[in-house]
Design a protein around this motif. Sequence first.
Motif, short mmCIF file in Angstrom:
data_model
loop_
_atom_site.label_atom_id
_atom_site.label_comp_id
_atom_site.label_asym_id
_atom_site.label_seq_id
_atom_site.Cartn_x
_atom_site.Cartn_y
_atom_site.Cartn_z
N UNK A 283 8.33 4.57 5.18
CA UNK A 283 8.11 5.13 3.84
C UNK A 283 8.01 4.04 2.78
N UNK A 284 8.89 3.05 2.85
CA UNK A 284 8.84 1.96 1.87
C UNK A 284 7.56 1.15 2.03
N UNK B 213 -5.68 -3.77 2.04
CA UNK B 213 -6.71 -4.39 2.87
C UNK B 213 -6.11 -5.48 3.75
N UNK B 214 -5.17 -6.23 3.19
CA UNK B 214 -4.55 -7.31 3.95
C UNK B 214 -3.31 -6.86 4.71
N UNK B 215 -2.53 -5.98 4.13
CA UNK B 215 -1.24 -5.60 4.73
C UNK B 215 -1.27 -4.26 5.44
N UNK B 216 -2.32 -3.49 5.23
CA UNK B 216 -2.45 -2.16 5.81
C UNK B 216 -1.26 -1.29 5.41
N UNK B 217 -1.18 -0.11 6.01
CA UNK B 217 -0.04 0.78 5.78
C UNK B 217 0.02 1.79 6.90
N UNK C 175 16.37 7.50 10.92
CA UNK C 175 16.47 7.30 9.48
C UNK C 175 15.99 5.91 9.09
N UNK C 176 16.39 4.90 9.88
CA UNK C 176 15.95 3.53 9.59
C UNK C 176 14.44 3.42 9.67
N UNK C 177 13.84 4.00 10.72
CA UNK C 177 12.39 3.95 10.88
C UNK C 177 11.70 4.68 9.72
N UNK C 178 12.24 5.85 9.34
CA UNK C 178 11.63 6.62 8.25
C UNK C 178 11.68 5.85 6.93
#
Length: 299
Positions: free
Chosen positions: A55-56, A68-72, A48-51
Amino acid sequence: MTTLPLSTDTAPNRDAGWLSAEKEAVLLAGARKAQRAAAIRVWGLRALIVAIWLGSWEITATFFIDEFFYSKPSLIWGRLVQWFTSGTQFGSVWENIGYTVLEATMGFAIGTVAGIVLGVLLGRSRYMAKVFSPFIKAANAVPRIVLAALFIIWFGFGISSKVATVVVLVFFAVFFNAFTGAREVDGNVVDNARILGASKRKILTSIVLPSATTWILSSLHTAFGFALIGAIVGEYAGAKHGMGMLIANAQGTFDSAGIYAGMIIVTVVALLAESLITALENKLLTWRPSQAQGHTEGI
């Protein structure tokens, strides 16, 4: 001739034994069930913590900050898929992982052996420890990460410079624990062994090393992390293969997803190595169960 009556106490005793065994089995089953339930809750909370974190991050990078700088996470996953299916511009990702693991493992082995040998020997010789103490402190004070550039000048861009960087990182992590473990040996036990005629070699192998085993094994967890750091830093400074080189290339091309992808791969390798070291530690410390469990439980 009088016939003695047979005792009728065996049946109740047998029934009591069966009831006791059955009750014990029920208690053990309940304990196992509770343990499984607790493990499920722990892993569920971790998931749950990882999700929530991923997600955030995905939402924030999509709508509020520059991806571009922080990716996702989605871009990082895409880069990992690309590397493992199509490879990298520097060859197969497995080949690069293999180079990094080889460098880390070789340096880890050399640094560990050297750290154990010198740590135990100096730990058992107060005179030699006083002689070499300033030299060891001076060497430990040197910023060893910076030595990676010097090793490249000495040994080139091949595997030797990376192994040398790993060795100097691992050595001191193991040395100080082995030194302390050798110093912590009960003097009364050593004196009694000498009285019984044990040689210095017998005392070293039968008393000092087993007593220092816990200290030495606890240092291996940190030492292998240093080994991977040394390999990555050496490759980052200059190499033809390896995960550090991939990360450095990703930085040079402003590929933040590639940087994160390389970090994730190295983290997975470190966790696998940690599990192997923990298994080795538990196996070697079976004669000291409380110590073997103490280093691994609750972490």
